[in-house]
Design a protein around this motif. Structure first.
Motif, PDB file in Angstrom:
ATOM      1  N   UNK A  22       0.845  -1.205   0.000  1.00 54.36           N
ATOM      2  CA  UNK A  22       0.000   0.000   0.000  1.00 54.36           C
ATOM      3  C   UNK A  22       0.878   1.252   0.000  1.00 54.36           C
ATOM      4  N   UNK A  23       1.891   1.270   0.850  1.00 52.73           N
ATOM      5  CA  UNK A  23       2.777   2.430   0.920  1.00 52.73           C
ATOM      6  C   UNK A  23       3.574   2.601  -0.368  1.00 52.73           C
ATOM      7  N   UNK A  24       4.129   1.514  -0.860  1.00 50.87           N
ATOM      8  CA  UNK A  24       4.971   1.595  -2.053  1.00 50.87           C
ATOM      9  C   UNK A  24       4.175   1.967  -3.300  1.00 50.87           C
ATOM     10  N   UNK A  25       2.912   1.550  -3.345  1.00 51.38           N
ATOM     11  CA  UNK A  25       2.083   1.917  -4.492  1.00 51.38           C
ATOM     12  C   UNK A  25       1.788   3.410  -4.538  1.00 51.38           C
ATOM     13  N   UNK A  26       1.860   4.082  -3.414  1.00 50.45           N
ATOM     14  CA  UNK A  26       1.690   5.528  -3.425  1.00 50.45           C
ATOM     15  C   UNK A  26       3.011   6.219  -3.747  1.00 50.45           C
ATOM     16  N   UNK A  27       4.123   5.585  -3.430  1.00 51.49           N
ATOM     17  CA  UNK A  27       5.424   6.150  -3.798  1.00 51.49           C
ATOM     18  C   UNK A  27       5.677   5.995  -5.291  1.00 51.49           C
ATOM     19  N   UNK A  94      -5.572   9.126  -0.641  1.00 51.02           N
ATOM     20  CA  UNK A  94      -5.305  10.424  -0.010  1.00 51.02           C
ATOM     21  C   UNK A  94      -4.825  10.240   1.432  1.00 51.02           C
ATOM     22  N   UNK A  95      -5.390   9.278   2.137  1.00 49.21           N
ATOM     23  CA  UNK A  95      -4.962   9.026   3.509  1.00 49.21           C
ATOM     24  C   UNK A  95      -3.544   8.454   3.558  1.00 49.21           C
ATOM     25  N   UNK A  96      -3.224   7.577   2.623  1.00 43.72           N
ATOM     26  CA  UNK A  96      -1.855   7.040   2.560  1.00 43.72           C
ATOM     27  C   UNK A  96      -0.882   8.168   2.207  1.00 43.72           C
ATOM     28  N   UNK A  97      -1.282   9.027   1.283  1.00 47.26           N
ATOM     29  CA  UNK A  97      -0.446  10.182   0.940  1.00 47.26           C
ATOM     30  C   UNK A  97      -0.202  11.058   2.170  1.00 47.26           C
ATOM     31  N   UNK A  98      -1.235  11.248   2.993  1.00 44.02           N
ATOM     32  CA  UNK A  98      -1.104  12.021   4.228  1.00 44.02           C
ATOM     33  C   UNK A  98      -0.055  11.388   5.146  1.00 44.02           C
ATOM     34  N   UNK A  99      -0.119  10.059   5.306  1.00 41.41           N
ATOM     35  CA  UNK A  99       0.858   9.361   6.142  1.00 41.41           C
ATOM     36  C   UNK A  99       2.274   9.519   5.592  1.00 41.41           C
ATOM     37  N   UNK A 100       2.428   9.310   4.302  1.00 38.06           N
ATOM     38  CA  UNK A 100       3.759   9.410   3.701  1.00 38.06           C
ATOM     39  C   UNK A 100       4.320  10.826   3.770  1.00 38.06           C
ATOM     40  N   UNK A 101       3.459  11.811   3.554  1.00 39.10           N
ATOM     41  CA  UNK A 101       3.891  13.205   3.668  1.00 39.10           C
ATOM     42  C   UNK A 101       4.306  13.509   5.100  1.00 39.10           C
ATOM     43  N   UNK A 103       5.418  11.303   7.289  1.00 47.74           N
ATOM     44  CA  UNK A 103       6.694  10.607   7.522  1.00 47.74           C
ATOM     45  C   UNK A 103       7.858  11.406   6.955  1.00 47.74           C
ATOM     46  N   UNK A 104       7.694  11.848   5.717  1.00 46.36           N
ATOM     47  CA  UNK A 104       8.779  12.577   5.054  1.00 46.36           C
ATOM     48  C   UNK A 104       9.150  13.842   5.821  1.00 46.36           C
ATOM     49  N   UNK A 105       8.150  14.505   6.394  1.00 46.65           N
ATOM     50  CA  UNK A 105       8.389  15.744   7.128  1.00 46.65           C
ATOM     51  C   UNK A 105       8.594  15.500   8.621  1.00 46.65           C
ATOM     52  N   UNK A 106       8.613  14.229   9.036  1.00 46.91           N
ATOM     53  CA  UNK A 106       8.706  13.869  10.461  1.00 46.91           C
ATOM     54  C   UNK A 106       7.602  14.548  11.263  1.00 46.91           C
ATOM     55  N   UNK A 107       6.400  14.526  10.697  1.00 51.33           N
ATOM     56  CA  UNK A 107       5.292  15.248  11.309  1.00 51.33           C
ATOM     57  C   UNK A 107       4.180  14.403  11.883  1.00 51.33           C
ATOM     58  N   UNK A 108       4.375  13.102  12.045  1.00 52.82           N
ATOM     59  CA  UNK A 108       3.322  12.274  12.625  1.00 52.82           C
ATOM     60  C   UNK A 108       3.482  12.272  14.144  1.00 52.82           C
ATOM     61  N   UNK A 109       2.489  12.780  14.853  1.00 48.55           N
ATOM     62  CA  UNK A 109       2.599  12.840  16.309  1.00 48.55           C
ATOM     63  C   UNK A 109       2.688  11.454  16.940  1.00 48.55           C
ATOM     64  N   UNK A 110       3.457  11.368  18.002  1.00 45.91           N
ATOM     65  CA  UNK A 110       3.579  10.116  18.739  1.00 45.91           C
ATOM     66  C   UNK A 110       4.670   9.195  18.237  1.00 45.91           C
TER      67      UNK A 110
END
Length: 160
Positions: A22-27, A94-101, A103-110
Protein backbone atom coordinates in the motif's frame (compact mmCIF):
# COMPACT_ATOMS: atom_id res chain seq x y z
CA UNK A 1 7.27 5.51 20.45
CA UNK A 2 10.43 4.19 18.82
CA UNK A 3 10.64 1.94 15.79
CA UNK A 4 13.49 -0.08 17.23
CA UNK A 5 11.61 -1.98 19.93
CA UNK A 6 10.78 -5.31 18.28
CA UNK A 7 12.61 -7.78 16.10
CA UNK A 8 11.86 -10.47 13.55
CA UNK A 9 14.14 -13.21 12.26
CA UNK A 10 13.55 -12.57 8.57
CA UNK A 11 10.99 -11.77 5.93
CA UNK A 12 7.61 -10.15 6.25
CA UNK A 13 4.24 -11.69 7.06
CA UNK A 14 1.45 -11.57 4.47
CA UNK A 15 -0.18 -8.70 6.40
CA UNK A 16 3.10 -6.77 6.50
CA UNK A 17 3.62 -7.38 2.76
CA UNK A 18 0.14 -5.97 2.08
CA UNK A 19 0.84 -2.93 4.28
CA UNK A 20 4.15 -2.31 2.55
CA UNK A 21 2.57 -2.68 -0.89
CA UNK A 22 0.00 0.00 0.00
CA UNK A 23 2.78 2.43 0.92
CA UNK A 24 4.97 1.60 -2.05
CA UNK A 25 2.08 1.92 -4.49
CA UNK A 26 1.69 5.53 -3.42
CA UNK A 27 5.42 6.15 -3.80
CA UNK A 28 5.41 4.62 -7.28
CA UNK A 29 1.79 4.25 -8.41
CA UNK A 30 2.48 3.46 -12.03
CA UNK A 31 0.69 4.85 -15.07
CA UNK A 32 -1.66 2.66 -17.09
CA UNK A 33 -1.69 5.03 -20.07
CA UNK A 34 2.09 4.89 -20.37
CA UNK A 35 2.26 1.20 -19.48
CA UNK A 36 4.33 1.83 -16.39
CA UNK A 37 3.56 -0.75 -13.68
CA UNK A 38 3.07 0.12 -10.03
CA UNK A 39 5.42 -0.92 -7.25
CA UNK A 40 3.13 -3.78 -6.23
CA UNK A 41 2.78 -5.01 -9.81
CA UNK A 42 6.53 -5.53 -10.01
CA UNK A 43 6.87 -6.98 -6.49
CA UNK A 44 8.73 -4.21 -4.69
CA UNK A 45 7.40 -5.38 -1.31
CA UNK A 46 8.58 -8.92 -2.10
CA UNK A 47 12.02 -7.48 -2.78
CA UNK A 48 12.06 -6.03 0.75
CA UNK A 49 10.89 -9.30 2.29
CA UNK A 50 13.66 -11.21 0.54
CA UNK A 51 16.13 -8.49 1.50
CA UNK A 52 15.27 -9.02 5.15
CA UNK A 53 16.15 -12.69 4.75
CA UNK A 54 19.68 -11.90 3.58
CA UNK A 55 22.63 -12.22 5.90
CA UNK A 56 24.62 -9.22 7.14
CA UNK A 57 27.51 -10.23 4.89
CA UNK A 58 25.27 -9.38 1.91
CA UNK A 59 23.89 -6.17 3.46
CA UNK A 60 25.31 -4.95 6.74
CA UNK A 61 22.06 -3.08 7.45
CA UNK A 62 19.92 -6.24 7.33
CA UNK A 63 19.64 -6.69 11.12
CA UNK A 64 18.50 -3.08 11.46
CA UNK A 65 15.92 -3.48 8.67
CA UNK A 66 14.60 -6.69 10.25
CA UNK A 67 13.70 -4.63 13.30
CA UNK A 68 12.67 -1.48 11.45
CA UNK A 69 10.10 -2.82 8.99
CA UNK A 70 7.80 -4.85 11.28
CA UNK A 71 7.91 -2.22 14.00
CA UNK A 72 7.40 0.73 11.64
CA UNK A 73 4.54 -1.00 9.81
CA UNK A 74 2.84 -1.81 13.13
CA UNK A 75 3.32 1.81 14.23
CA UNK A 76 1.81 3.18 11.02
CA UNK A 77 -1.05 0.71 11.22
CA UNK A 78 -1.80 1.82 14.78
CA UNK A 79 -1.57 5.46 13.69
CA UNK A 80 -3.96 4.80 10.78
CA UNK A 81 -6.45 3.14 13.13
CA UNK A 82 -6.30 6.04 15.60
CA UNK A 83 -6.35 8.77 12.93
CA UNK A 84 -8.74 7.32 10.34
CA UNK A 85 -10.48 4.42 12.09
CA UNK A 86 -9.11 1.97 9.51
CA UNK A 87 -6.03 -0.22 9.20
CA UNK A 88 -3.26 0.82 6.85
CA UNK A 89 -4.49 -1.57 4.17
CA UNK A 90 -7.97 0.00 4.28
CA UNK A 91 -6.93 3.62 3.76
CA UNK A 92 -7.77 5.71 0.73
CA UNK A 93 -4.97 6.93 -1.51
CA UNK A 94 -5.30 10.42 -0.01
CA UNK A 95 -4.96 9.03 3.51
CA UNK A 96 -1.85 7.04 2.56
CA UNK A 97 -0.45 10.18 0.94
CA UNK A 98 -1.10 12.02 4.23
CA UNK A 99 0.86 9.36 6.14
CA UNK A 100 3.76 9.41 3.70
CA UNK A 101 3.89 13.20 3.67
CA UNK A 102 3.89 13.16 7.46
CA UNK A 103 6.69 10.61 7.52
CA UNK A 104 8.78 12.58 5.05
CA UNK A 105 8.39 15.74 7.13
CA UNK A 106 8.71 13.87 10.46
CA UNK A 107 5.29 15.25 11.31
CA UNK A 108 3.32 12.27 12.62
CA UNK A 109 2.60 12.84 16.31
CA UNK A 110 3.58 10.12 18.74
CA UNK A 111 6.43 8.76 16.60
CA UNK A 112 10.00 9.96 17.10
CA UNK A 113 11.00 12.41 14.36
CA UNK A 114 14.38 10.76 13.72
CA UNK A 115 12.64 7.39 13.29
CA UNK A 116 10.23 8.89 10.75
CA UNK A 117 12.97 10.42 8.61
CA UNK A 118 15.11 7.30 8.68
CA UNK A 119 12.24 5.02 7.77
CA UNK A 120 10.92 7.23 4.99
CA UNK A 121 14.38 7.34 3.39
CA UNK A 122 14.76 3.56 3.73
CA UNK A 123 11.24 2.94 2.42
CA UNK A 124 11.75 5.18 -0.60
CA UNK A 125 15.16 3.69 -1.40
CA UNK A 126 13.87 0.12 -1.12
CA UNK A 127 10.83 0.95 -3.22
CA UNK A 128 13.04 2.17 -6.06
CA UNK A 129 15.42 -0.75 -5.67
CA UNK A 130 12.52 -3.21 -5.70
CA UNK A 131 11.07 -1.60 -8.81
CA UNK A 132 14.18 -0.98 -10.87
CA UNK A 133 16.72 -3.51 -9.58
CA UNK A 134 17.71 -6.80 -11.09
CA UNK A 135 14.75 -9.24 -10.97
CA UNK A 136 17.01 -11.86 -9.37
CA UNK A 137 16.72 -9.91 -6.10
CA UNK A 138 12.95 -10.46 -5.89
CA UNK A 139 11.48 -7.27 -7.36
CA UNK A 140 10.99 -5.93 -10.88
CA UNK A 141 9.11 -9.13 -11.79
CA UNK A 142 9.63 -10.12 -15.39
CA UNK A 143 11.85 -7.05 -15.79
CA UNK A 144 8.60 -5.14 -16.40
CA UNK A 145 9.93 -1.86 -15.09
CA UNK A 146 12.99 -2.13 -17.28
CA UNK A 147 10.75 -2.76 -20.27
CA UNK A 148 8.57 0.22 -19.33
CA UNK A 149 11.53 2.60 -19.30
CA UNK A 150 13.17 1.14 -22.40
CA UNK A 151 16.12 -0.44 -20.61
CA UNK A 152 17.84 -2.95 -22.93
CA UNK A 153 17.17 -6.48 -21.74
CA UNK A 154 19.31 -9.55 -21.94
CA UNK A 155 17.33 -12.75 -22.64
CA UNK A 156 17.95 -14.05 -19.08
CA UNK A 157 16.42 -10.89 -17.53
CA UNK A 158 13.13 -11.43 -19.32
CA UNK A 159 12.83 -14.93 -17.85
CA UNK A 160 13.41 -13.83 -14.24
Amino acid sequence: MSWTQTSQAEGLTPVQLAQLAVLMDRLLPGDVRRRIPSASEVGAANFVSRLLGRTPDVYRETPTWRVLYPTALAGLDAYALSQFGRPLTGLTQAQVDFLLTGLQASGLPGIAADDQKAWFKTLLRHCYQGCFGDPRWGGNHGARMWQAIGYPLLPAAEDA
